[in-house]
Design an enzyme around this catalytic site. Structure first.
Site, mmCIF file in Angstrom:
data_model
loop_
_atom_site.group_PDB
_atom_site.id
_atom_site.type_symbol
_atom_site.label_atom_id
_atom_site.label_comp_id
_atom_site.label_asym_id
_atom_site.label_seq_id
_atom_site.Cartn_x
_atom_site.Cartn_y
_atom_site.Cartn_z
ATOM 1 N N MET A 60 0.803 -1.207 0.000
ATOM 2 C CA MET A 60 0.000 0.000 0.000
ATOM 3 C C MET A 60 0.837 1.258 0.000
ATOM 4 O O MET A 60 0.506 2.226 0.646
ATOM 5 C CB MET A 60 -0.845 0.002 1.258
ATOM 6 C CG MET A 60 -2.236 0.428 1.022
ATOM 7 S SD MET A 60 -3.187 -0.388 2.291
ATOM 8 C CE MET A 60 -2.214 -1.869 2.567
ATOM 9 N N PRO A 61 1.952 1.241 -0.713
ATOM 10 C CA PRO A 61 2.835 2.415 -0.608
ATOM 11 C C PRO A 61 2.279 3.630 -1.355
ATOM 12 O O PRO A 61 1.476 3.493 -2.287
ATOM 13 C CB PRO A 61 4.133 1.951 -1.270
ATOM 14 C CG PRO A 61 4.022 0.476 -1.430
ATOM 15 C CD PRO A 61 2.560 0.177 -1.520
ATOM 16 N N TYR A 62 2.738 4.775 -0.900
ATOM 17 C CA TYR A 62 2.460 6.045 -1.571
ATOM 18 C C TYR A 62 3.809 6.743 -1.760
ATOM 19 O O TYR A 62 4.551 6.932 -0.794
ATOM 20 C CB TYR A 62 1.530 6.909 -0.720
ATOM 21 C CG TYR A 62 1.396 8.315 -1.231
ATOM 22 C CD1 TYR A 62 0.518 8.619 -2.268
ATOM 23 C CD2 TYR A 62 2.180 9.334 -0.712
ATOM 24 C CE1 TYR A 62 0.409 9.916 -2.754
ATOM 25 C CE2 TYR A 62 2.081 10.631 -1.198
ATOM 26 C CZ TYR A 62 1.187 10.908 -2.223
ATOM 27 O OH TYR A 62 1.089 12.190 -2.709
#
Lengths: 71, 71, 71, 71, 71, 71
Positions: F1-3
């Site tokens: 779930m990286p940003y």
């Protein structure tokens, strides 16, 4: 209504130094742009050394490399 | 595909309150812009009181000043 | 004293929709954490479609790929 | 002079993995845009699981829900 | 190695004023924390008035409301 | 779930180069941390030259100064 975010590496800044950053940035926005202090936010993030990269390396490794190069 | 970052001072928000922020912001983006929840990210940052400035002061000093003025 | 940043792709949100986001997020912070609206900032960033990636692709290419797969 | 911020959930990334992210992102900016490593900053934020929302839920609750749906 | 992000509403700051912000913030970090200017980044974001909310309203509507209340 | 948020100065990056950044960063997060591409967001910000400061100067003035010093 400015919002300022200051990111620094976590290496010992004191509460007084942080307060000085908050005061200095707020004064600057008042002086340069006539902003109101009451709606000027300053948020300081202290970033772990292992989480800050420069030159493709975590910052401590980078500093050691620079030092080694200078011999 | 929205990304929302919420910064609040660290003064005791509970896990339930944080979950309520995540749900509330996501519902809002669904209602207003018809965004998909599955690709809506919400990231909460809790900021130390000494790291948040307003009115040129760290927030606790600012609140004390306001209280003293109203005194 | 919250600060909220909402990032959405630039694809036609109206001024009324943006105002609804600002009102909704502010109300949420008042309801959940009893924050003061007068010191709650909301900043909306509209990001060009070509500047937003998901699934390793710019968002439009990603949507076309999903559509093709569902065929 | 790029600045890159990587946000990941805090679930056990090692120092070596973080260093690999810093190196990988820096190399990418050199390769694609011919940027100088010496003025390329990479900042990694590890976000508590309870502070990251997706699908209207904190990430752990969301993963459990997905798993339950798949049965 | 500081990184500073200044967000202001877009209402006519001149190039000279922006340069004064860059110089002022950099000098502050040198004075307070002995940082090197060569690795101090300052990024200014000018935010559209319609994209900045305070008091639950876009900033122009908020200012009009304050003015009306003071009548 | 990286940003991931990539900030670069606005000086002519092409759509292909931006797509290469999106692909490269996503691949990196898959390789290093086994993240899912479908929940990996990459947002690119192009920052006006006059809005990016280094060495206490807007970036163009800084580059000219460096060049002059090298004679």
């Amino acid at each position: 209504m400015p919002y300022v975010n200051i990111k620094i590496t976590k290496e010992g800044a004191t509460p007084d130094q942080k307060a000085a950053l908050i005061k200095g940035v707020t004064d600057l926005l008042v002086d340069v742009l006539d902003k109101s202090p009451a709606t000027t936010f300053v948020v300081i993030d202290e970033v772990e050394m292992a989480h800050w990269g420069i030159g493709g390396l975590p910052v401590e490794a980078y500093r050691q490399k620079l030092k080694a190069e200078k011999g």
